[in-house]
Enzyme design. Structure first.
Site, mmCIF file in Angstrom:
data_model
loop_
_atom_site.group_PDB
_atom_site.id
_atom_site.type_symbol
_atom_site.label_atom_id
_atom_site.label_comp_id
_atom_site.label_asym_id
_atom_site.label_seq_id
_atom_site.Cartn_x
_atom_site.Cartn_y
_atom_site.Cartn_z
ATOM 1 N N LYS A 22 0.839 -1.220 0.000
ATOM 2 C CA LYS A 22 0.000 0.000 0.000
ATOM 3 C C LYS A 22 0.860 1.251 0.000
ATOM 4 O O LYS A 22 0.596 2.195 -0.746
ATOM 5 C CB LYS A 22 -0.888 0.009 1.245
ATOM 6 C CG LYS A 22 -1.554 1.355 1.515
ATOM 7 C CD LYS A 22 -2.373 1.389 2.774
ATOM 8 C CE LYS A 22 -1.610 1.633 4.026
ATOM 9 N NZ LYS A 22 -1.278 3.040 4.337
ATOM 10 N N ASN A 23 1.922 1.240 0.811
ATOM 11 C CA ASN A 23 2.714 2.466 0.966
ATOM 12 C C ASN A 23 3.691 2.709 -0.175
ATOM 13 O O ASN A 23 4.321 3.758 -0.237
ATOM 14 C CB ASN A 23 3.417 2.465 2.325
ATOM 15 C CG ASN A 23 2.394 2.609 3.443
ATOM 16 O OD1 ASN A 23 1.257 2.995 3.212
ATOM 17 N ND2 ASN A 23 2.791 2.268 4.655
ATOM 18 N N CYS A 117 -4.271 7.941 9.715
ATOM 19 C CA CYS A 117 -4.479 7.401 11.062
ATOM 20 C C CYS A 117 -3.993 8.377 12.122
ATOM 21 O O CYS A 117 -2.987 9.031 11.960
ATOM 22 C CB CYS A 117 -3.703 6.095 11.213
ATOM 23 S SG CYS A 117 -4.452 4.780 10.283
ATOM 24 N N ARG A 122 1.967 14.115 13.133
ATOM 25 C CA ARG A 122 2.226 13.893 11.692
ATOM 26 C C ARG A 122 2.380 15.205 10.937
ATOM 27 O O ARG A 122 1.657 15.535 10.009
ATOM 28 C CB ARG A 122 1.129 13.020 11.099
ATOM 29 C CG ARG A 122 0.967 11.738 11.898
ATOM 30 C CD ARG A 122 0.122 10.723 11.244
ATOM 31 N NE ARG A 122 0.879 10.000 10.205
ATOM 32 C CZ ARG A 122 0.354 8.978 9.541
ATOM 33 N NH1 ARG A 122 -0.865 8.607 9.770
ATOM 34 N NH2 ARG A 122 1.052 8.348 8.617
ATOM 35 N N ASP A 305 5.095 0.217 11.914
ATOM 36 C CA ASP A 305 3.800 -0.333 11.480
ATOM 37 C C ASP A 305 3.595 -1.770 11.945
ATOM 38 O O ASP A 305 2.528 -2.337 11.730
ATOM 39 C CB ASP A 305 3.672 -0.271 9.948
ATOM 40 C CG ASP A 305 3.522 1.161 9.479
ATOM 41 O OD1 ASP A 305 3.620 1.389 8.257
ATOM 42 O OD2 ASP A 305 3.338 2.048 10.325
ATOM 43 N N ARG A 397 -8.570 -0.095 5.097
ATOM 44 C CA ARG A 397 -7.776 0.915 4.373
ATOM 45 C C ARG A 397 -6.507 0.285 3.824
ATOM 46 O O ARG A 397 -5.986 0.713 2.802
ATOM 47 C CB ARG A 397 -7.381 2.057 5.317
ATOM 48 C CG ARG A 397 -8.526 2.944 5.734
ATOM 49 C CD ARG A 397 -8.042 4.136 6.489
ATOM 50 N NE ARG A 397 -6.922 4.742 5.796
ATOM 51 C CZ ARG A 397 -6.093 5.613 6.361
ATOM 52 N NH1 ARG A 397 -6.274 5.971 7.613
ATOM 53 N NH2 ARG A 397 -5.105 6.132 5.683
HETATM 54 C C1 EPZ Z 1 4.500 6.639 6.195
HETATM 55 O O1 EPZ Z 1 3.866 7.684 6.898
HETATM 56 C C2 EPZ Z 1 3.490 5.512 6.172
HETATM 57 N N1 EPZ Z 1 2.270 5.969 5.507
HETATM 58 C C3 EPZ Z 1 3.164 5.075 7.599
HETATM 59 O O2 EPZ Z 1 2.335 3.929 7.496
HETATM 60 C C4 EPZ Z 1 4.454 4.676 8.316
HETATM 61 O O3 EPZ Z 1 4.150 4.386 9.658
HETATM 62 C C5 EPZ Z 1 5.458 5.820 8.237
HETATM 63 O O4 EPZ Z 1 5.677 6.187 6.866
HETATM 64 C C6 EPZ Z 1 6.801 5.429 8.843
HETATM 65 O O5 EPZ Z 1 7.312 4.305 8.181
HETATM 66 C C7 EPZ Z 1 2.262 6.029 4.166
HETATM 67 O O6 EPZ Z 1 3.244 5.721 3.517
HETATM 68 C C8 EPZ Z 1 0.975 6.486 3.527
HETATM 69 P P1 EPZ Z 1 7.023 9.726 8.122
HETATM 70 P P2 EPZ Z 1 4.521 9.164 6.888
HETATM 71 O O7 EPZ Z 1 6.954 10.987 7.347
HETATM 72 O O8 EPZ Z 1 5.146 9.403 5.563
HETATM 73 C C9 EPZ Z 1 7.682 12.895 11.542
HETATM 74 C C10 EPZ Z 1 0.438 2.612 7.762
HETATM 75 O O9 EPZ Z 1 0.018 2.011 8.748
HETATM 76 N N2 EPZ Z 1 7.614 13.874 10.453
HETATM 77 O O10 EPZ Z 1 8.095 8.743 7.819
HETATM 78 O O11 EPZ Z 1 3.519 10.114 7.387
HETATM 79 C C11 EPZ Z 1 6.338 12.217 11.786
HETATM 80 O O12 EPZ Z 1 5.543 12.986 12.647
HETATM 81 C C12 EPZ Z 1 0.968 4.021 7.930
HETATM 82 O O13 EPZ Z 1 0.479 2.141 6.596
HETATM 83 C C13 EPZ Z 1 7.901 15.205 10.732
HETATM 84 O O14 EPZ Z 1 8.199 15.565 11.857
HETATM 85 O O15 EPZ Z 1 5.640 8.954 7.989
HETATM 86 C C14 EPZ Z 1 6.759 10.908 12.405
HETATM 87 O O16 EPZ Z 1 7.014 11.114 13.773
HETATM 88 C C15 EPZ Z 1 0.826 4.526 9.353
HETATM 89 N N3 EPZ Z 1 7.838 16.102 9.712
HETATM 90 C C16 EPZ Z 1 8.086 10.594 11.694
HETATM 91 O O17 EPZ Z 1 8.541 11.824 11.154
HETATM 92 C C17 EPZ Z 1 7.508 15.736 8.433
HETATM 93 O O18 EPZ Z 1 7.472 16.603 7.546
HETATM 94 C C18 EPZ Z 1 7.971 9.591 10.560
HETATM 95 O O19 EPZ Z 1 6.987 10.094 9.669
HETATM 96 C C19 EPZ Z 1 7.220 14.374 8.180
HETATM 97 C C20 EPZ Z 1 7.289 13.466 9.199
#
Ligand code: EPZ
Length: 430
Positions: A22-23, A117, A122, A305, A397
């Protein structure tokens, strides 16, 4: 409202075909709009998030032709709007990929602030930092993120957080920018590599995906391609832990074992037998489960995840386990549901302290988010007696035919609606 009815206690045994990631599918589907030629994408998971994204793409003028559940032809030559608004796009986090795609191709984009979620704040500050570094002006107002640029020029960008979304978005905005972009502290997840491979198959010039430093040379335009999405590392891991928690024997098929290394390592640590083959992994859980310590980390560390799934399993393991969540600050909300099933878990900040119990007991529970929902289903499958799981739309989802795949493994699970169907299930499963 639809719910799962589950009668627990049966070890899950058999084989399960894992679907596309999915991701990886979300950024790849969005990125297919970056050419005016037709793109064929296969092994796409047929889940709510991809369906919502395809609808949002059509709403701005993309031609989307579903060939079957897992194959789709996309043509972005008739895009008539760079504003992705509305209730659809707001529902999924993947909407933010339209920022990098539409800014990269049309130098303008406006996207409703992403949903997804509720596992943490985020933020998207790293996305914004990267797009500004490429020359875009980006602002947030009225619940929308707007980005526009006269020109996009390559830049040297250092991410404060190895963000999957920010790495993907910056990569997509940079592939048609002028000159060279370097992304330092880039996310290394398999789905980031899959996106880079997809863009390169369209004529982009990206090197280093899967390492901390990704180097991109802008090109003039991108062309047609046919692409098969990688298998879903997290769907596979979810079924692997379902084998552990139900003392079963499950072979996940159509996977890339290398992507599952941290998951397999933890299963061995807690006493399961794990056998790796070319494109499948078998998990056998016979003896008692042992306690361990886990810290979620960016890839190749143990995935955030998979955190709810290992917590559910450690809740049935001998001794005391510690699980520390380092990625999202609100990813233990499901623990209170688990405690209602008899788990003995205390959450202190970003750490869960788990004292294993011999078994869970069935209860009426609700899925607070996608992965926690899947983990609670695993808990119910291992529990004594009947459970019902509400809010299964979260689970749907990201998991295709979740209850059907579990039924094939011997689970007594059905998707039902209302009291009557609940009674029927009770009578049937006695
Ligand atoms: C992706 O989310 C995935 N979602 C998430 O999967 C997954 O948990 C996550 O990556 C980490 O592997 C999708 O790909 C649609 P991040 P994303 O940006 O991109 C912080 C699932 O269950 N951050 O890697 O939103 C953020 O708050 C979902 O399939 C900032 O601070 O994750 C978090 O603490 C849940 N500023 C950390 O980084 C930013 O601009 C990792 O977030 C972006 C992120």
């Amino acid at each position: 409202m639809e719910q799962y009815a589950i009668n627990g206690g049966n070890p899950l045994v058999g084989e399960v075909e894992i679907g596309g990631a999915k991701n990886a599918a979300l950024p790849i589907l969005a990125a297919s709009l970056m050419t005016d030629e037709t793109v064929l994408i296969e092994n796409m998971p047929d889940v709510r998030d991809t369906a919502i994204l395809l609808d949002a793409m059509q709403s701005i003028g993309a031609h989307v032709e579903r060939l079957d559940r897992h194959s789709v032809k996309i043509n972005g030559s008739h895009i008539h709007d760079v504003v992705v608004d509305g209730s659809l796009a707001k529902k999924i986090r993947g909407s933010y990929y339209f920022l990098g795609v539409l800014l990269g191709k049309y130098k303008r984009a406006a996207v409703v602030l992403p949903g997804g979620c509720d596992i943490g704040c985020r933020s998207i500050d790293q996305h914004i930092k990267g797009l500004r570094a490429l020359g875009a002006s980006v602002k947030i107002a009225h619940g929308m993120v707007t980005a526009e640029a006269q020109r996009l020029v390559g830049s040297h960008i250092y991410l404060d957080v190895a963000s999957v979304g920010a790495t993907a978005n910056i990569m997509m905005a940079a592939v048609l920018a002028e000159g060279r972009t370097i992304i330092e502290n880039a996310a290394k997840e398999p789905h980031v590599v899959d996106l880079a491979n997809f863009l390169n198959s369209m004529g982009a010039n990206i090197k280093g995906a899967g390492t901390d430093v990704i180097r991109i040379r802008g090109v003039q335009k991108l062309h047609r391609t046919e692409y098969v999405i990688i298998p879903d590392q997290i769907e596979a891991g979810t079924f692997m832990f379902a084998a552990a928690a139900t003392r079963g024997d499950i072979t996940v098929k159509n996977v890339i074992p290398k992507h599952l290394e941290s998951i397999s390592a933890k299963l061995v640590e807690i006493g399961c037998e794990v056998r790796e083959f070319d494109d499948s992994v078998r998990v056998i859980s016979k003896g008692p489960l042992r306690h361990t310590h886990v810290k979620t980390l960016p890839y190749p560390g143990f995935p955030t995840d998979m955190q709810p799934q290992i917590v559910v399993t450690l809740g049935l393991s001998e001794g005391t386990s510690i699980v520390t969540e380092t990625i999202f600050e609100n990813r233990f909300r499901y623990v209170e549901e688990l405690v209602r099933m008899g788990a003995n878990i205390k959450v202190e900040g970003m750490t869960a302290i788990i004292d294993g119990v011999s078994c869970y007991t069935g209860a009426g529970i609700s899925a607070p988010d996608l992965r926690a929902g899947a983990a609670l289903v695993i808990a119910a499958l291992s529990a004594e007696g009947m459970s019902t799981v509400d809010d299964i739309r979260y689970i749907e989802r990201g998991y295709e035919d979740f209850h059907l795949k579990l039924q094939k493994l011997g689970a007594q699970i059905e998707k039902i609606e209302g009291e009557r169907e609940q009674q029927k299930f009770r009578l049937k499963t006695g």
